[in-house]
Write a protein that holds these residues in place. Sequence first.
Motif, PDB file in Angstrom:
ATOM      1  N   GLU A  65       0.842  -1.203   0.007  1.00 29.44           N
ATOM      2  CA  GLU A  65       0.007   0.258  -0.038  1.00 29.44           C
ATOM      3  C   GLU A  65       0.807   1.278  -0.203  1.00 29.44           C
ATOM      4  OE1 GLU A  65      -2.614   0.296   3.298  1.00 29.44           O
ATOM      5  OE2 GLU A  65      -4.224   1.059   1.801  1.00 29.44           O
ATOM      6  N   PHE A  77       4.577   1.162 -10.181  1.00 27.82           N
ATOM      7  CA  PHE A  77       3.961  -0.083  -9.736  1.00 27.82           C
ATOM      8  C   PHE A  77       2.688   0.377  -8.648  1.00 27.82           C
ATOM      9  CE2 PHE A  77       8.031  -1.737 -11.256  1.00 27.82           C
ATOM     10  CZ  PHE A  77       7.754  -2.493 -11.881  1.00 27.82           C
ATOM     11  N   VAL A  78       1.696  -0.081  -8.725  1.00 26.22           N
ATOM     12  CA  VAL A  78       0.741   0.097  -7.792  1.00 26.22           C
ATOM     13  C   VAL A  78      -0.076  -1.147  -7.553  1.00 26.22           C
ATOM     14  CG1 VAL A  78       0.007   2.367  -8.443  1.00 26.22           C
ATOM     15  CG2 VAL A  78      -1.028   0.656  -9.747  1.00 26.22           C
ATOM     16  N   LEU A  79      -0.767  -1.284  -6.568  1.00 29.36           N
ATOM     17  CA  LEU A  79      -1.771  -2.551  -6.291  1.00 29.36           C
ATOM     18  C   LEU A  79      -2.672  -2.725  -7.067  1.00 29.36           C
ATOM     19  CD1 LEU A  79      -2.127  -2.289  -2.060  1.00 29.36           C
ATOM     20  CD2 LEU A  79      -1.400  -4.157  -3.367  1.00 29.36           C
ATOM     21  N   THR A 137       4.284   5.654  -5.493  1.00 29.94           N
ATOM     22  CA  THR A 137       3.839   5.782  -6.846  1.00 29.94           C
ATOM     23  C   THR A 137       2.750   6.973  -7.368  1.00 29.94           C
ATOM     24  OG1 THR A 137       4.091   3.370  -7.323  1.00 29.94           O
ATOM     25  CG2 THR A 137       3.002   4.624  -9.123  1.00 29.94           C
ATOM     26  N   VAL A 138       1.731   7.008  -6.667  1.00 29.83           N
ATOM     27  CA  VAL A 138       0.867   8.244  -6.877  1.00 29.83           C
ATOM     28  C   VAL A 138       1.388   9.548  -6.687  1.00 29.83           C
ATOM     29  CG1 VAL A 138      -1.042   9.342  -5.783  1.00 29.83           C
ATOM     30  CG2 VAL A 138      -1.174   6.706  -6.368  1.00 29.83           C
ATOM     31  N   ILE A 179      -6.924   6.834  -5.285  1.00 29.36           N
ATOM     32  CA  ILE A 179      -6.183   8.108  -4.788  1.00 29.36           C
ATOM     33  C   ILE A 179      -5.117   8.192  -6.054  1.00 29.36           C
ATOM     34  CG2 ILE A 179      -5.951   6.936  -2.512  1.00 29.36           C
ATOM     35  CD1 ILE A 179      -3.383   5.344  -3.084  1.00 29.36           C
ATOM     36  N   LEU A 231       3.943   1.574  -1.408  1.00 28.13           N
ATOM     37  CA  LEU A 231       4.462   1.373  -2.678  1.00 28.13           C
ATOM     38  C   LEU A 231       3.375   2.209  -3.665  1.00 28.13           C
ATOM     39  CD1 LEU A 231       6.880   0.294  -4.443  1.00 28.13           C
ATOM     40  CD2 LEU A 231       5.426  -1.614  -4.958  1.00 28.13           C
ATOM     41  N   THR A 232       2.521   1.766  -3.391  1.00 30.01           N
ATOM     42  CA  THR A 232       1.210   2.427  -4.350  1.00 30.01           C
ATOM     43  C   THR A 232       1.118   3.832  -4.108  1.00 30.01           C
ATOM     44  OG1 THR A 232      -0.084   0.303  -4.032  1.00 30.01           O
ATOM     45  CG2 THR A 232      -1.138   2.204  -4.870  1.00 30.01           C
ATOM     46  N   LYS A 233       1.232   4.226  -2.652  1.00 36.40           N
ATOM     47  CA  LYS A 233       1.093   5.474  -2.425  1.00 36.40           C
ATOM     48  C   LYS A 233       2.429   6.193  -2.984  1.00 36.40           C
ATOM     49  CE  LYS A 233      -1.979   5.221   1.701  1.00 36.40           C
ATOM     50  NZ  LYS A 233      -1.995   5.253   3.232  1.00 36.40           N
TER      51      LYS A 233
END
Lengths: 189, 483
Positions: free
Chosen positions: A140, B62-64, A146-147, B77, A142-144
């Motif tokens: 999670e 990479f994202v979930l 990236t965002v 998000i 990691l995703t944040k």
Amino acid sequence: MTYDIEESQDEVVSEIAPDTPLPKDLIEHLESRKQHRKDVINTTEKLTRFFVGWSLNSTGFFIAKYLLITGGSVNLWLAISLSFSICSVGSLAGLTGLRVNYNSDGLEVDNMQNLLKTAGGLVFAGITTWLAVKDHQYFENLTKETVTQISQDIQTIEKQNPQSDPWVSIAVALALFIGSIAIIFKGRE
Amino acid sequence: MKQGVFELALAGVCGVAAIIGLATSQTRQPYDLTQIQFCPRSANGVHSQIALDKRFCNQPRFVLTEEWQRYGLYGSIIPYKGDAIQWVRDLPTDNPNQLQGYGIAVIGLWGVVGCLLVRSQRLKRTDYELGELEKTSDYATWQHNLHKREVKQHSTQLYTERLKDGLTDLDVHSRKELGLTDEENERAKARIQLEDFMKARAVNHSVMDKTIAENLRDRAKAEQERGKIEGKTKGAIADSDNQQSVDQQRANQLIEALKAHEDGWLWKIIDNQKPVWVLGEAGSGKSTLAASIIMLREYFFDMPLYQLIDAHAGENLRNAWRYLSPQLIAQTESEIGQAFDDARSRWLDRINNQPDKQPQQLLVDEFTNYSESDITKEPAKKFVKASLSDPRKAEERLVCIAHFFTNTAVGGSDGTAKGRSRGTIQIDRKTADGKTPLQVATINGLNNSLGDAEVDKKVTIPAWLTPESIHKHFNGQPIDFDD
């Protein structure tokens, strides 16, 4: 000649008098077997308690993993609470026998060790729960990240020509406005 | 045993399954990921686009997967930039069976727990059963060997005694060899021991003899004291027997005289169970006759006078009735009223509750007066009515004295005149001058040989029938019936 024989004879009698149906060594053997049986039972019960604790922890871990893998971050807090609750069952059951009383002499606590065991169990439940959710938390994050990078890139692109876009529009609007005014007044002349 | 192996084997299998499950659940990427790229479009030509792509688009991002699936939807998000953010490829988890692995591990662990629980319970049950079996078999063995142990213990004791004797002999023999003793000395010792034994036995016997003698002495003392308490020495008993025989002889003489007088009506009255009413004027000899009847019954039938109901008891007991000795006396009006009520209660009690009752007598004088007093009227009335039946069953003979035999005179008991005249014997005495009684009298209510109550039967009363004569007759001055 003496009469010492009387004493020795008394000993012989006293050996027979007790109602001992079995030889002493056999009795000792039977006693040791009995003790062995009791030891085996005690060990088995300890093992059982140990595995019950592990089973409860693994159950909590499994439920948390299942909820996170199938439902994602939506189930995060449900997974945490369920996992911690299930992992704590063994610890809370260990509170049996704890007695806390407050009187004029102060605080009285019986079986304080149970309280410590329970506290240890709760810490262990917390660790298990953390292990269950830490991977999900990692991805999670990691995703944040990236965002965040994408957002920063967007800002970077927009900062390269920060004034042009609005002034072009203003200029076009102004030109259209002036043009229309000019056409209006030119027609009157 | 097989069950134990099975339990352990199953627990082992479950444990291995748990380990395998745990091993197969291991993964480096437990969640699905998606690779995306951010490729903004340039409005300034190809060169500008190449520069943008080089700077932004070619970076791996990479994202979930779950987050990418929300792209452009509520809650995402990732900032929405339309086609500028693009899907590149999916990176699924490297272990799609991790949940199964975890499940197997959990089930395996619970399986181990189950096996251990079953084993623990089985071991406890076995231990209990073995303990019970041990107790049972131990008790059976104990019972089985009880007799043997007793025999062995007894034989051991016998052996000990025998061994002692043997060793004593051996000791004596050794002492003889050493010259410390000889045959004669031993015989002397044996004789002394025998004498001691005989004397001890004699002492025991003498103690027992002494005890016997003391017991006999105590018994004699006790019997002597009992004799003193009862007041009966041998001589007294003999005198009593002698006196008894004399009294019996006098009684027989008197009975014969009564039976011989006229047709024996006097004896019939004395022997009769009906209440006797002695009637007559003042000075007609009513009290004398009544006292005579009472005394004769006392002597003949051992029938004591239990109670005297008489307002003039004090005077009468000093004169005509001085030979009477009533146990109770009712003299005042309240006492007399109470005595009537008590008599009725007593009769009922003697009838119902005293099967072995001693016969006794009741004498009532001046009955005429009691029917006039307010206090005694009602008790007297009830007394007369009850006297027709109860005294006979209660073994109590009743003698009443009155002036007349009218209803009013005998207590005003209405409606029982006929029953009263048949149920009682009335002796009506006469006087000529109010002082001296006449010998003649009239009798009513005495049954004849046919069972009929005679009416107004004329009789004479013998001169010797007085309390004084009767008393003297039994105390050394027999009546001369010829006079």
